[in-house]
Design a protein around this motif. Sequence first.
Motif, PDB file in Angstrom:
ATOM      1  N   ARG A 198       0.856  -1.184   0.000  1.00 15.39           N
ATOM      2  CA  ARG A 198       0.000   0.000   0.000  1.00 15.39           C
ATOM      3  C   ARG A 198       0.896   1.239   0.000  1.00 15.39           C
ATOM      4  O   ARG A 198       0.938   1.991   0.984  1.00 15.39           O
ATOM      5  N   PRO A 199       1.613   1.464  -1.071  1.00 15.61           N
ATOM      6  CA  PRO A 199       2.607   2.548  -1.076  1.00 15.61           C
ATOM      7  C   PRO A 199       1.957   3.920  -0.977  1.00 15.61           C
ATOM      8  O   PRO A 199       0.923   4.188  -1.602  1.00 15.61           O
ATOM      9  N   PRO A 200       2.542   4.823  -0.198  1.00 17.24           N
ATOM     10  CA  PRO A 200       2.021   6.193  -0.113  1.00 17.24           C
ATOM     11  C   PRO A 200       2.368   6.979  -1.366  1.00 17.24           C
ATOM     12  O   PRO A 200       3.299   6.625  -2.105  1.00 17.24           O
ATOM     13  N   ARG A 201       1.619   8.029  -1.604  1.00 13.00           N
ATOM     14  CA  ARG A 201       1.993   8.932  -2.684  1.00 13.00           C
ATOM     15  C   ARG A 201       3.248   9.697  -2.290  1.00 13.00           C
ATOM     16  O   ARG A 201       3.474   9.979  -1.108  1.00 13.00           O
ATOM     17  N   ILE A 202       4.047  10.032  -3.281  1.00 12.00           N
ATOM     18  CA  ILE A 202       5.250  10.815  -3.012  1.00 12.00           C
ATOM     19  C   ILE A 202       5.315  12.002  -3.963  1.00 12.00           C
ATOM     20  O   ILE A 202       4.777  11.970  -5.075  1.00 12.00           O
ATOM     21  N   GLU A 232      10.774   8.002 -14.778  1.00 10.59           N
ATOM     22  CA  GLU A 232      11.808   7.059 -14.329  1.00 10.59           C
ATOM     23  C   GLU A 232      12.122   7.261 -12.854  1.00 10.59           C
ATOM     24  O   GLU A 232      12.324   6.292 -12.108  1.00 10.59           O
ATOM     25  N   ALA A 233      12.135   8.511 -12.391  1.00 11.32           N
ATOM     26  CA  ALA A 233      12.417   8.795 -10.981  1.00 11.32           C
ATOM     27  C   ALA A 233      11.359   8.168 -10.074  1.00 11.32           C
ATOM     28  O   ALA A 233      11.677   7.699  -8.969  1.00 11.32           O
ATOM     29  N   ALA A 234      10.108   8.152 -10.511  1.00 17.76           N
ATOM     30  CA  ALA A 234       9.053   7.537  -9.715  1.00 17.76           C
ATOM     31  C   ALA A 234       9.311   6.048  -9.531  1.00 17.76           C
ATOM     32  O   ALA A 234       9.069   5.487  -8.452  1.00 17.76           O
ATOM     33  N   VAL A 288       8.550  18.649 -11.588  1.00 19.51           N
ATOM     34  CA  VAL A 288       7.865  18.423 -10.313  1.00 19.51           C
ATOM     35  C   VAL A 288       6.681  17.510 -10.588  1.00 19.51           C
ATOM     36  O   VAL A 288       5.963  17.685 -11.588  1.00 19.51           O
ATOM     37  N   GLY A 289       6.462  16.553  -9.694  1.00 24.73           N
ATOM     38  CA  GLY A 289       5.336  15.660  -9.912  1.00 24.73           C
ATOM     39  C   GLY A 289       4.841  15.033  -8.626  1.00 24.73           C
ATOM     40  O   GLY A 289       5.482  15.088  -7.586  1.00 24.73           O
ATOM     41  N   VAL A 290       3.676  14.429  -8.724  1.00 31.42           N
ATOM     42  CA  VAL A 290       3.095  13.620  -7.664  1.00 31.42           C
ATOM     43  C   VAL A 290       2.924  12.224  -8.235  1.00 31.42           C
ATOM     44  O   VAL A 290       2.337  12.047  -9.312  1.00 31.42           O
ATOM     45  N   ALA A 291       3.476  11.228  -7.526  1.00 32.48           N
ATOM     46  CA  ALA A 291       3.454   9.855  -8.023  1.00 32.48           C
ATOM     47  C   ALA A 291       2.631   8.967  -7.105  1.00 32.48           C
ATOM     48  O   ALA A 291       2.784   9.002  -5.881  1.00 32.48           O
ATOM     49  N   ALA A 292       1.752   8.181  -7.724  1.00 33.15           N
ATOM     50  CA  ALA A 292       1.028   7.131  -7.021  1.00 33.15           C
ATOM     51  C   ALA A 292       1.567   5.818  -7.566  1.00 33.15           C
ATOM     52  O   ALA A 292       1.249   5.438  -8.693  1.00 33.15           O
ATOM     53  N   GLY A 293       2.422   5.162  -6.802  1.00 29.49           N
ATOM     54  CA  GLY A 293       3.145   4.018  -7.354  1.00 29.49           C
ATOM     55  C   GLY A 293       4.088   4.515  -8.436  1.00 29.49           C
ATOM     56  O   GLY A 293       4.859   5.442  -8.235  1.00 29.49           O
ATOM     57  N   THR A 294       3.995   3.925  -9.619  1.00 26.43           N
ATOM     58  CA  THR A 294       4.826   4.378 -10.741  1.00 26.43           C
ATOM     59  C   THR A 294       4.071   5.326 -11.665  1.00 26.43           C
ATOM     60  O   THR A 294       4.608   5.716 -12.703  1.00 26.43           O
ATOM     61  N   THR A 295       2.859   5.707 -11.292  1.00 25.78           N
ATOM     62  CA  THR A 295       2.043   6.588 -12.127  1.00 25.78           C
ATOM     63  C   THR A 295       2.186   8.035 -11.687  1.00 25.78           C
ATOM     64  O   THR A 295       1.991   8.352 -10.512  1.00 25.78           O
ATOM     65  N   ILE A 346       2.376  22.683  -7.676  1.00 24.81           N
ATOM     66  CA  ILE A 346       2.087  21.259  -7.826  1.00 24.81           C
ATOM     67  C   ILE A 346       1.979  20.544  -6.486  1.00 24.81           C
ATOM     68  O   ILE A 346       1.092  19.702  -6.283  1.00 24.81           O
ATOM     69  N   LEU A 347       2.850  20.857  -5.532  1.00 25.27           N
ATOM     70  CA  LEU A 347       2.973  20.041  -4.330  1.00 25.27           C
ATOM     71  C   LEU A 347       2.121  20.509  -3.148  1.00 25.27           C
ATOM     72  O   LEU A 347       1.621  19.679  -2.376  1.00 25.27           O
ATOM     73  N   LEU A 348       1.960  21.821  -2.971  1.00 24.80           N
ATOM     74  CA  LEU A 348       1.252  22.299  -1.780  1.00 24.80           C
ATOM     75  C   LEU A 348      -0.178  21.759  -1.661  1.00 24.80           C
ATOM     76  O   LEU A 348      -0.626  21.444  -0.548  1.00 24.80           O
TER      77      LEU A 348
END
Length: 219
Positions: free
Chosen positions: A74-78, A205-207, A90-97, A144-146
């Motif tokens: 159950r990986p958290p978003r990063i 790729e970073a995700a 800059v991005g928000v990743a859910a798993g590798t997406t 993107i992140l806030l």
Amino acid sequence: MVRPRPAAGGGRWVAISPERLRGWLDGFYGRHDGAVEAGLTLTGASNGDTATLYPPPGLDEVSDIDSLLAGLARPPRIGLLLVRKGAVAVGVAAGTTIVESKVDRFYVQGRTAAGGWSQQRYARRRDNQADAAARAAADVAARILLPHLPGTAAEPEDALGALVCGGDRSMVDAVLADRRLEPVAALRHPHLLDTAEPRLTVLVEAATVARRVRIHLVP
């Protein structure tokens, strides 16, 4: 599994994707006629070899192998922040997406071979351009992140569990020095990704890389 690389102080590092970790653990037990578990460290029964597992970002609270495996399911978003002097991703990743992202480029003058007064003038101009790039990158990161911070995200499961950075450490530090990003910087994971010039494919790729479990093997 990523090709092993030497570790400072001895041993070597490997990185395993979550999907392959159970198989890797079975292999370690098999190669060492069993193993003793102490937290996140395995010690081989046959020769005392050790493997210390480091959870991926967002799972820093896990304390043993079972809780690590449960967390990986159950990986958290990063959040992802990749910066070099000429670009930011800059991005928000859910798993590798990648569920949200922004890539931008900036002009920062290259180094010059000129000497004397000209060299100083070019250096000042370059520094000013780098400062402007850091401010512009901070604008992108804030946008993107806030909205995905814990307590701000629309759903608790959509909140960021960690921030993963990559690229030029000095530029990353300059971006996160922006006061707006203090709550984002508080989520920063200590491991800096070695990434190419930021662009969307590099962000994707970073995700994938950020999800890997790093393992320190000795010997």
